[in-house]
Structures are given as structure tokens and as C-alpha cells.
Scaffold this motif. Sequence first.
Motif, short mmCIF file in Angstrom:
data_model
loop_
_atom_site.label_atom_id
_atom_site.label_comp_id
_atom_site.label_asym_id
_atom_site.label_seq_id
_atom_site.Cartn_x
_atom_site.Cartn_y
_atom_site.Cartn_z
N VAL A 17 0.86 -1.19 0.00
CA VAL A 17 0.00 0.00 0.00
C VAL A 17 0.89 1.23 0.00
O VAL A 17 1.87 1.30 0.76
N HIS A 18 0.55 2.19 -0.85
CA HIS A 18 1.28 3.45 -0.95
C HIS A 18 0.33 4.61 -0.73
O HIS A 18 -0.87 4.50 -1.02
N VAL A 19 0.85 5.73 -0.27
CA VAL A 19 0.11 6.99 -0.29
C VAL A 19 0.87 7.95 -1.19
O VAL A 19 2.10 7.99 -1.18
N TYR A 20 0.10 8.71 -1.99
CA TYR A 20 0.70 9.55 -3.02
C TYR A 20 0.30 11.00 -2.80
O TYR A 20 -0.90 11.32 -2.79
N ARG A 25 3.93 15.31 -6.12
CA ARG A 25 4.03 14.19 -7.07
C ARG A 25 5.00 13.13 -6.57
O ARG A 25 5.83 12.60 -7.31
N THR A 26 4.87 12.78 -5.30
CA THR A 26 5.72 11.74 -4.71
C THR A 26 4.85 10.78 -3.91
O THR A 26 3.85 11.17 -3.30
N GLY A 27 5.26 9.52 -3.91
CA GLY A 27 4.58 8.51 -3.12
C GLY A 27 5.50 7.91 -2.10
O GLY A 27 6.72 8.01 -2.20
N ARG A 28 4.90 7.28 -1.10
CA ARG A 28 5.71 6.56 -0.12
C ARG A 28 5.01 5.28 0.26
O ARG A 28 3.77 5.19 0.30
N LEU A 29 5.81 4.26 0.52
CA LEU A 29 5.32 2.95 0.90
C LEU A 29 4.93 2.96 2.38
O LEU A 29 5.70 3.42 3.22
N VAL A 38 -3.83 -7.42 0.38
CA VAL A 38 -4.81 -6.39 0.69
C VAL A 38 -5.19 -5.66 -0.59
O VAL A 38 -4.40 -5.57 -1.54
N GLU A 39 -6.42 -5.14 -0.62
CA GLU A 39 -6.93 -4.51 -1.84
C GLU A 39 -7.77 -3.28 -1.52
O GLU A 39 -8.30 -3.12 -0.42
N ALA A 40 -7.89 -2.41 -2.54
CA ALA A 40 -8.92 -1.38 -2.64
C ALA A 40 -9.00 -0.46 -1.43
O ALA A 40 -9.94 -0.52 -0.65
N PRO A 41 -8.03 0.43 -1.24
CA PRO A 41 -8.05 1.30 -0.07
C PRO A 41 -9.08 2.44 -0.17
O PRO A 41 -9.19 3.10 -1.19
N ASN A 42 -9.86 2.59 0.89
CA ASN A 42 -10.61 3.81 1.18
C ASN A 42 -9.84 4.58 2.24
O ASN A 42 -9.07 3.98 3.01
N VAL A 43 -10.07 5.89 2.36
CA VAL A 43 -9.45 6.69 3.41
C VAL A 43 -10.55 7.08 4.40
O VAL A 43 -11.40 7.92 4.10
N LEU A 44 -10.53 6.44 5.57
CA LEU A 44 -11.54 6.73 6.59
C LEU A 44 -11.30 8.10 7.18
O LEU A 44 -12.22 8.90 7.36
N GLU A 45 -10.07 8.39 7.51
CA GLU A 45 -9.63 9.69 7.99
C GLU A 45 -8.14 9.79 7.72
O GLU A 45 -7.54 8.86 7.19
N ALA A 46 -7.55 10.92 8.05
CA ALA A 46 -6.17 11.19 7.64
C ALA A 46 -5.19 10.11 8.09
O ALA A 46 -4.15 9.92 7.45
N ALA A 297 -7.98 11.07 0.04
CA ALA A 297 -8.08 11.64 1.39
C ALA A 297 -9.13 12.73 1.38
O ALA A 297 -9.36 13.38 0.35
N PRO A 298 -9.79 13.00 2.51
CA PRO A 298 -10.84 14.01 2.56
C PRO A 298 -10.39 15.41 2.12
O PRO A 298 -11.19 16.17 1.58
N ASP A 299 -9.11 15.74 2.34
CA ASP A 299 -8.64 17.08 1.96
C ASP A 299 -8.08 17.13 0.54
O ASP A 299 -7.55 18.17 0.12
N SER A 300 -8.18 16.04 -0.20
CA SER A 300 -7.77 15.95 -1.61
C SER A 300 -6.27 16.08 -1.84
O SER A 300 -5.82 16.17 -2.98
N SER A 301 -5.47 16.08 -0.79
CA SER A 301 -4.04 16.29 -0.96
C SER A 301 -3.29 15.00 -1.31
O SER A 301 -2.17 15.06 -1.81
N TRP A 302 -3.90 13.83 -1.06
CA TRP A 302 -3.25 12.57 -1.35
C TRP A 302 -4.29 11.48 -1.58
O TRP A 302 -5.47 11.64 -1.25
N PHE A 303 -3.84 10.39 -2.15
CA PHE A 303 -4.68 9.21 -2.31
C PHE A 303 -3.84 7.98 -1.99
O PHE A 303 -2.61 8.03 -1.92
#
Length: 313
Positions: A17-20, A25-29, A38-46, A297-303
Amino acid sequence: MTETRGRQLLPGQTSRVHVYDVETRTGRLVFASDTVLVEAPNVLEADTLVLNADGDLWLLPVPGAGTVLDETALVPVPMPGVPEINNDHVLEPSGQSVVVSGRDGELYRVPLPAGGPGIRITDTSAALPTVRKYYLHGIAPDGSALAAIVGERSPEGVWTTDVALVDPATGVTTFRTRDAHPDDGCAWTPDGGTLLFNTERFTPGTAQLAALRDGSTDPVQITGDERVNWFPHVSPDGAHLLYLSYEPGVHGHPADHRVELRLLPGVLARGARIAVVPETLVVLDGGQGTVNVPPWAPDSSWFAYCDYPVAAG
């Protein structure tokens, strides 16, 4: 013998799983496991993701920079009364519940974060001329409707997949598309005025993204290249349209392909007709499970997204 549930890792494969971060324009593991897929991440909160694995639902805390978690960090979400689920699960706007898609073709509501007995929303046991299954992909911003792909098998054995709205209180289903063209991956724009989905109606055999405004029966094509494009997700602020792109010639949304996560301006989802070349953010080994459901993410800054590399040799 314990029955295997859910999709399993291939020999030598790792589930990650990564967050971007969209601005940099950078991601991290943030997670890696060679035992659990694991599959299909939703973001419950930050600081919390929702995923599925082994046919169940799990929470994953998002660690700080430099930390990569493993399967021991997954927190199970108890769902008494819910059968094995697939990777189509979407958070309700309140953040206090999630709707999951059961392998039995029904939709269930489950409380979050603690879990609890699942409440069935749909009922496919009614006398219908077809066999029906529901696959959830989106929930209206005000929670008034669920956007689902409904698969129906006719008495002749022919399957169709159409976009439908499901009333979360009654389970009443209203179809928005109803034809022989395969549709999938439906989701709402943040204003609730447009449904996005991928469809083969424009180029038979090749999925492209489309937008369907409220009150309209004519989808507007968004993508039109040679690639196979799936799972449109607009950021909560409406600025970005993220999607999954396969190489030409792929059918469906299979696992274990070399795929791209691409970005377009969110205005395309609202009907703006501008010429723009998609931006490829990430090239990865994945497909099925990478971004099947809203990952922003709720603030649109990452997925968040998943990939599944296989070790060389």
C-alpha cells in the motif's frame, strides 16, 4: 481444512500500500506483506485506511514517514451476518459506516470503526427473470443513493452490467444505463450532479471513461485513447480525476498487469471540453485491487493505492 477466502498472493509476490502526495508528485510505501493480499483502499480519515483482505474488512493506520507496516498492523472489522466480501466497498459520508459487496451479490451496511452486525440493503431473492448481483462503487455525497454496477444473467445465460442507483433505506434499484454495453466503476462527482463510469459503448472491447449528468440518458465520453481505462475517481475538491489505465487489448480489469495511474483535470467530469493529455503519475504492477473504490483523502491532498510486485526469478 480451512477454506481459502479472497484473492491470494502468487509465489514470490508482495502486497503493498502506498500513499501519493498530489502536490509534490511523490509517493511513499506504508505497508508491505508477503503473506496477506490487501486490496482497494478507502481513506476513513487522515490516519486510517480501510481495505479488504481474505474476504474480510480491515483498518490500517497510516504510519509516519520512514515506517512500513506489515500484516500485524491490520485491525479486523467484525461483520457478523456478512458473507465473504469482494473489494467493492465504499464509506458513507458520515464516516460512521461502510457499505460492502458480498460474494452473494448483496450489499450490506457495516458500522465503523468498531464493526458490528451487517444490515443487508439489497434483496436478490425476489422473483426476477434474471439472476442479479450488485457491485458497489460509489455513494452520493449526501448519502441519498448508492451507485452500483448491477450484473444480470438472463435465462439464456447472457450477462450484462449496467449502472444503477440503489436507495440505501429501501434497496429500490433504478437503472441509469440499460443496454448491452458493459459498464463498470461508477462514482459520483463531489457535487452529486454527475455519475462517472467506464464503458465499452464508445469503442467495443475497450473501456473508456464517461460522464452521465443527472436527467440525461446520453453519457459523454471523457477518454478516447488506445488504452483501456477504468475506475474514475474525482478528488473531493473536484480538482483532479484519477483513473487506472491498462495497456491496449486488455479485457476487463484483471490482476497482475503493468498498469498506470493517470490524472486529468476534474473539470472534464463536469462536462468541460478541453484538449488535455493525461498525466501518468505511477507505473506499477497491479490492476485488480489497485484503486477499485474511492481512494482520496478528505482534503484531496493525497490518495492511497495498492500494487503487487513479484520478485525476479
